[in-house]
Design a protein around this motif. Structure first.
Motif, mmCIF file in Angstrom:
data_model
loop_
_atom_site.group_PDB
_atom_site.id
_atom_site.type_symbol
_atom_site.label_atom_id
_atom_site.label_comp_id
_atom_site.label_asym_id
_atom_site.label_seq_id
_atom_site.Cartn_x
_atom_site.Cartn_y
_atom_site.Cartn_z
ATOM 1 N N HIS A 196 -2.230 -46.189 28.953
ATOM 2 C CA HIS A 196 -3.376 -46.517 29.118
ATOM 3 C C HIS A 196 -3.783 -47.490 28.032
ATOM 4 O O HIS A 196 -3.726 -47.325 26.734
ATOM 5 C CB HIS A 196 -4.395 -45.233 29.132
ATOM 6 N N ASP B 24 -9.789 -60.183 29.886
ATOM 7 C CA ASP B 24 -9.541 -58.760 30.039
ATOM 8 C C ASP B 24 -8.671 -58.188 31.125
ATOM 9 O O ASP B 24 -8.286 -57.142 30.998
ATOM 10 C CB ASP B 24 -10.845 -58.133 29.801
ATOM 11 N N GLN C 281 -14.419 -46.194 33.866
ATOM 12 C CA GLN C 281 -14.672 -46.149 32.184
ATOM 13 C C GLN C 281 -15.208 -44.502 31.565
ATOM 14 O O GLN C 281 -15.635 -43.924 32.700
ATOM 15 C CB GLN C 281 -16.105 -46.774 31.922
ATOM 16 N N GLU D 109 -6.936 -50.588 37.348
ATOM 17 C CA GLU D 109 -7.999 -50.290 36.595
ATOM 18 C C GLU D 109 -8.433 -48.763 36.690
ATOM 19 O O GLU D 109 -8.380 -48.335 37.855
ATOM 20 C CB GLU D 109 -9.194 -51.030 36.842
ATOM 21 N N LYS E 70 -10.323 -51.060 31.283
ATOM 22 C CA LYS E 70 -9.403 -49.830 31.158
ATOM 23 C C LYS E 70 -8.364 -49.740 31.967
ATOM 24 O O LYS E 70 -8.673 -50.037 33.250
ATOM 25 C CB LYS E 70 -10.183 -48.560 30.879
ATOM 26 N N GLN F 162 -7.055 -55.956 22.761
ATOM 27 C CA GLN F 162 -6.503 -55.009 23.634
ATOM 28 C C GLN F 162 -6.463 -53.830 22.323
ATOM 29 O O GLN F 162 -6.140 -53.913 21.345
ATOM 30 C CB GLN F 162 -5.281 -55.289 24.076
ATOM 31 N N ARG F 163 -6.470 -52.639 23.012
ATOM 32 C CA ARG F 163 -6.402 -51.448 21.889
ATOM 33 C C ARG F 163 -5.587 -50.208 22.920
ATOM 34 O O ARG F 163 -6.321 -49.973 23.914
ATOM 35 C CB ARG F 163 -7.922 -50.958 21.336
ATOM 36 N N GLU G 92 -7.125 -50.300 26.779
ATOM 37 C CA GLU G 92 -8.173 -51.188 26.839
ATOM 38 C C GLU G 92 -8.180 -52.440 26.520
ATOM 39 O O GLU G 92 -7.663 -52.777 25.370
ATOM 40 C CB GLU G 92 -9.487 -50.122 26.189
ATOM 41 N N THR G 93 -8.642 -53.343 27.271
ATOM 42 C CA THR G 93 -8.775 -54.842 26.935
ATOM 43 C C THR G 93 -10.324 -55.262 26.943
ATOM 44 O O THR G 93 -11.233 -54.605 27.447
ATOM 45 C CB THR G 93 -7.846 -55.662 27.985
ATOM 46 N N ARG G 94 -10.446 -56.510 26.432
ATOM 47 C CA ARG G 94 -11.696 -57.270 26.414
ATOM 48 C C ARG G 94 -11.296 -58.569 26.154
ATOM 49 O O ARG G 94 -10.282 -59.211 25.849
ATOM 50 C CB ARG G 94 -12.418 -56.880 25.174
ATOM 51 N N GLN H 292 -4.672 -46.887 24.064
ATOM 52 C CA GLN H 292 -5.069 -45.445 24.243
ATOM 53 C C GLN H 292 -3.863 -44.413 24.156
ATOM 54 O O GLN H 292 -4.172 -43.247 23.613
ATOM 55 C CB GLN H 292 -6.096 -45.082 25.052
#
Length: 273
Positions: A79, A229, A273, A270, A2, A34-35, A81-83, A37
């Motif tokens: 903000h 990420d 979480q 970062e 995040k 990625q999403r 969120e990545t993976r 927020q």
């Protein structure tokens, strides 16, 4: 991961401008890696116009600033969120055919030295292996050194110098990939490059190479890896100019021609979480 992102671009003019029209490619891409927020784009004194998703899948917003004004700032806060998707751009919708990205631009046009470098890469087991080898070749040919090149430096010029920044690595890799018949494009975004949790300058760029059967795969020759990420993808184009996060035209000043000054500050950190 995040991430919290802050990105401000400030323009200052010697004389007040009458009008400024901007096209902003500053919204993160939509794909499995990625999403978003929360995301906010603010232009000082700006009026938001039309917005659309282009054929490359990038979200474009039009903004207008009506003067007279001597200063304009574009600020992004968000903000996300990545993976890690191992560099593969999964779930990204676009309509532009990959072969479009075999076309050269001034920044990526190959000279004799780039052609020789591309030809020097050994035969690969498949297209993905070749893309990895081309990225490693660029990393070995151009050392990372900030301040030695400028925004208009071409891939050929950076290779001749033997030094450059992420933009130069991306342009050179794109040139080599196209010489080996692999479609390639320039990507702009952000990179969280420290592990101390502190904000830091983090505007970044890398290349994507299209591999049949797999799709677009990112390669960051400047850091010798595929995007994971730590990376946030904004948009793409044939080269840095085509993929620029901010493009604009000032339509006049109140006292003749004057200089434009630009300051950019980007921070990525970062968050828990």
């Amino acid at each position: 991961m995040k991430l919290r992102i802050s990105h401000e671009t400030a323009y200052a003019y010697d004389h007040p401008i009458r009008n400024l029209v901007q096209s902003l490619r500053l919204t993160p891409s939509v794909f499995e890696g990625q999403r978003v927020q929360e995301w906010r784009i603010e232009v000082s004194g700006g009026i938001r116009g039309a917005a659309f998703r282009d054929g490359a899948g990038d979200w474009i917003e039009g903004w207008t600033v009506r003067g007279p004004t001597e200063q304009v700032s574009v600020r992004i806060t968000g903000h996300i969120e990545t993976r890690d998707t191992a560099g593969v751009l999964r779930g990204h919708r676009e309509t532009v055919h990959p072969l479009t990205y075999l076309r050269d631009t001034r920044a990526t046009k190959a000279d004799a030295a780039l052609k020789a470098l591309a030809a020097s890469v050994d035969a690969a087991t498949d297209a993905l292996d070749l893309a990895h080898k081309l990225s490693s070749t660029v990393a070995g040919a151009i050392a990372y050194r900030p301040g030695v090149t400028e925004m208009h430096t071409t891939a050929a010029e950076a290779l001749a110098l033997g030094e450059g920044v992420c933009q130069d690595h991306a342009h050179a890799l794109i040139a080599l990939a196209r010489l080996r018949d692999l479609p390639a494009r320039y990507v702009s975004g952000y990179l969280h490059s420290t592990v101390d949790g502190q904000p830091h300058d983090a505007a970044h760029a890398w290349a994507e190479i299209h591999v049949v059967g797999l799709g677009w795969v990112g390669f960051d020759a400047a850091n010798g890896c595929c995007p994971d990420d730590r990376y946030v993808r904004l948009g793409s184009g044939l080269d840095a100019s085509d993929a620029a996060p901010i493009r604009g035209v000032a339509t006049g000043t109140t006292a003749g021609a004057g200089a434009e000054r630009l300051d950019v500050a980007v921070q990525v950190e970062e968050i828990g979480q």
